[in-house]
Design a protein around this motif. Structure first.
Motif, PDB file in Angstrom:
ATOM      1  N   LEU A 173     116.559 100.921   5.336  1.00  0.00           N
ATOM      2  CA  LEU A 173     117.371 100.087   4.351  1.00  0.00           C
ATOM      3  C   LEU A 173     116.357  99.875   3.176  1.00  0.00           C
ATOM      4  O   LEU A 173     115.125  99.383   3.211  1.00  0.00           O
ATOM      5  CB  LEU A 173     117.423  98.617   4.912  1.00  0.00           C
ATOM      6  CG  LEU A 173     118.055  97.591   4.263  1.00  0.00           C
ATOM      7  CD1 LEU A 173     119.558  98.110   3.883  1.00  0.00           C
ATOM      8  CD2 LEU A 173     118.223  96.340   4.914  1.00  0.00           C
ATOM      9  N   LYS A 174     116.766 100.605   2.176  1.00  0.00           N
ATOM     10  CA  LYS A 174     115.978 100.718   0.888  1.00  0.00           C
ATOM     11  C   LYS A 174     116.220  99.409  -0.139  1.00  0.00           C
ATOM     12  O   LYS A 174     115.461  98.564  -0.431  1.00  0.00           O
ATOM     13  CB  LYS A 174     116.181 101.896   0.177  1.00  0.00           C
ATOM     14  CG  LYS A 174     115.359 102.221  -0.904  1.00  0.00           C
ATOM     15  CD  LYS A 174     115.339 103.449  -1.685  1.00  0.00           C
ATOM     16  CE  LYS A 174     114.430 103.838  -2.706  1.00  0.00           C
ATOM     17  NZ  LYS A 174     114.414 105.073  -3.513  1.00  0.00           N
ATOM     18  N   PRO A 221     112.835  95.689   3.909  1.00  0.00           N
ATOM     19  CA  PRO A 221     113.353  96.421   2.800  1.00  0.00           C
ATOM     20  C   PRO A 221     112.593  96.511   1.502  1.00  0.00           C
ATOM     21  O   PRO A 221     111.823  95.688   1.411  1.00  0.00           O
ATOM     22  CB  PRO A 221     114.861  95.620   2.418  1.00  0.00           C
ATOM     23  CG  PRO A 221     114.945  94.656   3.421  1.00  0.00           C
ATOM     24  CD  PRO A 221     113.498  94.670   4.297  1.00  0.00           C
TER      25      PRO A 221
END
Length: 72
Positions: free
Chosen positions: A13-14, A36
């Protein structure tokens, strides 16, 4: 409609974009098992009573503090 969302460890999850969970009226908790890279401002509706769960000292805790959300 879900009341809980989990982002599992290993799930890449960026970014979470602005208003991503806006109008999710039944959402009560979000679990982040990783950190993240980017959580944009106002991903939740400020009238929601959301608790964010995540790693202490990480980007998720920092986001919760900035946005005035409960963090565990």
């Amino acid at each position: 409609m879900w009341s809980t969302i989990y982002f599992w460890k290993g799930f890449f999850l960026k970014n979470i974009k602005r208003c991503a969970f806006y109008s999710c009226e039944k959402l009560e908790s979000v679990y982040f098992m990783g950190n993240p890279q980017n959580l944009e401002a106002v991903i939740f509706d400020h009238e929601q009573n959301i608790t964010i769960y995540g790693l202490s000292g990480g980007s998720v805790e920092e986001y919760a503090q900035k946005e005035g959300l409960s963090f565990c």
